[in-house]
Design a protein around this motif. Structure first.
Motif, short mmCIF file in Angstrom:
data_model
loop_
_atom_site.label_atom_id
_atom_site.label_comp_id
_atom_site.label_asym_id
_atom_site.label_seq_id
_atom_site.Cartn_x
_atom_site.Cartn_y
_atom_site.Cartn_z
N LEU A 32 -7.08 -2.15 3.21
CA LEU A 32 -7.65 -3.45 2.83
C LEU A 32 -8.18 -3.43 1.40
N LEU A 33 -8.78 -2.30 1.00
CA LEU A 33 -9.32 -2.21 -0.36
C LEU A 33 -8.22 -2.02 -1.41
N GLY A 34 -7.06 -1.62 -0.97
CA GLY A 34 -5.97 -1.40 -1.92
C GLY A 34 -6.16 -0.15 -2.75
N ALA A 46 -13.92 8.77 -7.22
CA ALA A 46 -14.41 7.75 -6.29
C ALA A 46 -15.14 6.66 -7.06
N GLU A 47 -15.84 7.05 -8.14
CA GLU A 47 -16.58 6.04 -8.93
C GLU A 47 -15.58 5.05 -9.55
N ALA A 52 -12.88 -0.25 -9.29
CA ALA A 52 -11.63 -1.04 -9.26
C ALA A 52 -11.49 -1.87 -7.99
N THR A 53 -12.08 -1.39 -6.89
CA THR A 53 -11.86 -2.08 -5.61
C THR A 53 -13.08 -2.87 -5.14
N GLY A 54 -14.16 -2.78 -5.89
CA GLY A 54 -15.38 -3.51 -5.49
C GLY A 54 -16.07 -2.86 -4.31
N ALA A 55 -16.07 -1.50 -4.30
CA ALA A 55 -16.69 -0.78 -3.17
C ALA A 55 -17.86 0.05 -3.65
N ASP A 56 -18.58 0.63 -2.70
CA ASP A 56 -19.68 1.55 -3.04
C ASP A 56 -19.09 2.95 -3.23
#
Ligand SMILES: C[S@@+](CC[C@H](N)C(=O)[O-])C[C@H]1O[C@@H](n2cnc3c(N)ncnc32)[C@H](O)[C@@H]1O
Length: 339
Positions: A32-34, A46-47, A52-56
């Motif tokens: 879903l996050l691509g 991960a940062e 890029a994916t709008g995640a934590d």
């Protein structure tokens, strides 16, 4: 019973089995996050992926670290994530991308009934209707968003099997092929591209056919679509009838109804029907069909079958089983002729 240092204790084994659904959940999150799309140009931390994916970042890293234990993504010593072959297939623009298929296979219509498997096993039928208020395909028709997730996901899943299935069978040099319940037409496209003397009919429910994928230059004038209900009738007089991943959706009596509708349409001498599904092997060895079998009983009242079960269904519908042909996918072709 003793355990070696390499074999986890039964408690650890069962804990891992009990929590295996978190692998599915992490895979769904990555799809879903691509995430894979953002690794196409090379490894990223991960940062960077989180930005890029709008995640934590910390939470994303933990989900990806779990997936890396199963060879979906790989984290290096510097904390950068890489694509592995499986992760590469999660890219939206990968050839035969599995991204939509992963989203479909972990979507509510499969996920929620899976949590009620004990009830299904007790009752001997799916509890899908109890949860969603309609049977599986009825729900997809009533809720267009769920239908779209299924149709795109199914087309994605099928992309990796259509070419091997089309290549495994010696189609007649000319004539007509009907793909019964053919979805968006991926298999028919492959069959027609490989066999220039054939024309095709794509059969399915009308809303599904609206998003067909047959508008390619090489196929101009060689196909038409035929909306309909395969319990009632399918287009008559064709040379080959394809049913790919159809019979596994239904119980035996429904399968016989579908096969009888096909048998009635097989008015041309020499007409053949190809049931294309997993053919379960005996024994305890893993087989993708055994997983799919439980999915089919969980959300539909379907099942995967062994060769003798296919033969019984075909015979009951007035068809004569001919050969079983393996393909370079998890599916086999069970060929039948009008009996
Ligand atoms: C598991 S999908 C398989 C699609 C395709 N054959 C493939 O392998 O990609 C089952 C298909 O059956 C279609 N279907 C379900 N009920 C149907 C019905 N009563 N008449 C015609 N098609 C139906 C669905 O719309 C769906 O496309």
């Amino acid at each position: 019973m003793t355990t070696t240092p390499h074999s986890p204790s039964p408690a650890v084994q069962l804990t891992e089995h009990a929590l295996a659904y978190l692998h599915s959940a992490a895979l769904r999150a990555a799809a879903l996050l691509g995430v894979a799309d953002h690794l196409a140009d090379g490894p990223r931390t991960a940062e960077e992926l989180a930005a890029a994916t709008g995640a934590d970042p910390a939470h994303l890293r933990r989900a990806l670290r779990l997936l890396a234990t199963r060879d979906v993504f790989r984290e290096d010593d510097a904390g950068a994530f890489h694509l592995t072959p499986a992760a590469d297939s999660l890219r939206s623009d990968a050839p035969s991308s599995m991204r939509d298929a992963v989203v479909m296979l972990t979507d509510d219509p499969f996920w929620r009934p899976a949590g009620r498997l004990a009830d299904t096993v007790r009752a001997g039928h799916t509890v899908f209707d109890e949860i969603f208020g309609a049977p599986y395909f009825g729900h997809l028709e009533r809720v267009p968003e769920a239908g779209a997730v299924f149709d795109t996901g199914m087309a994605g899943l099928a992309e990796s099997e259509n070419a091997p299935v089309a290549a495994a069978y010696a189609f007649p040099p000319e004539g007509t092929v009907v793909d019964v319940g053919g979805g968006r037409g991926g298999l028919l496209r492959q069959v027609l591209l490989r066999n220039p003397g054939l024309t095709g009919i794509l059969h399915d429910q009308e809303p599904v056919l609206r998003h067909h994928t047959l508008d390619v230059p090489d196929l101009t004038g060689r196909w038409r679509s035929a909306p309909g209900d395969f319990f009632t009738a399918v287009p008559a007089g064709a040379d080959v009838y394809l049913l790919k991943r159809i019979l596994h959706d239904w119980n035996d009596s429904d399968c016989v109804r579908i096969l009888r509708a096909c048998r009635a349409a097989m008015t041309r001498p020499g007409s053949r029907l190809l049931a294309i599904d997993a053919v379960l092997p005996p024994g305890n060895a893993p087989h993708p069909g055994k997983t799919m079998d439980v999915l089919m009983m969980t959300s539909l009242n379907g099942r995967e079958r062994d060769e003798s079960a296919f033969h019984r269904l075909l015979a009951e519908a007035g068809l004569k089983p001919a050969r079983t042909i393996p393909t370079d996918s998890t599916l086999s072709i069970v060929e039948a002729v009008a009996g």
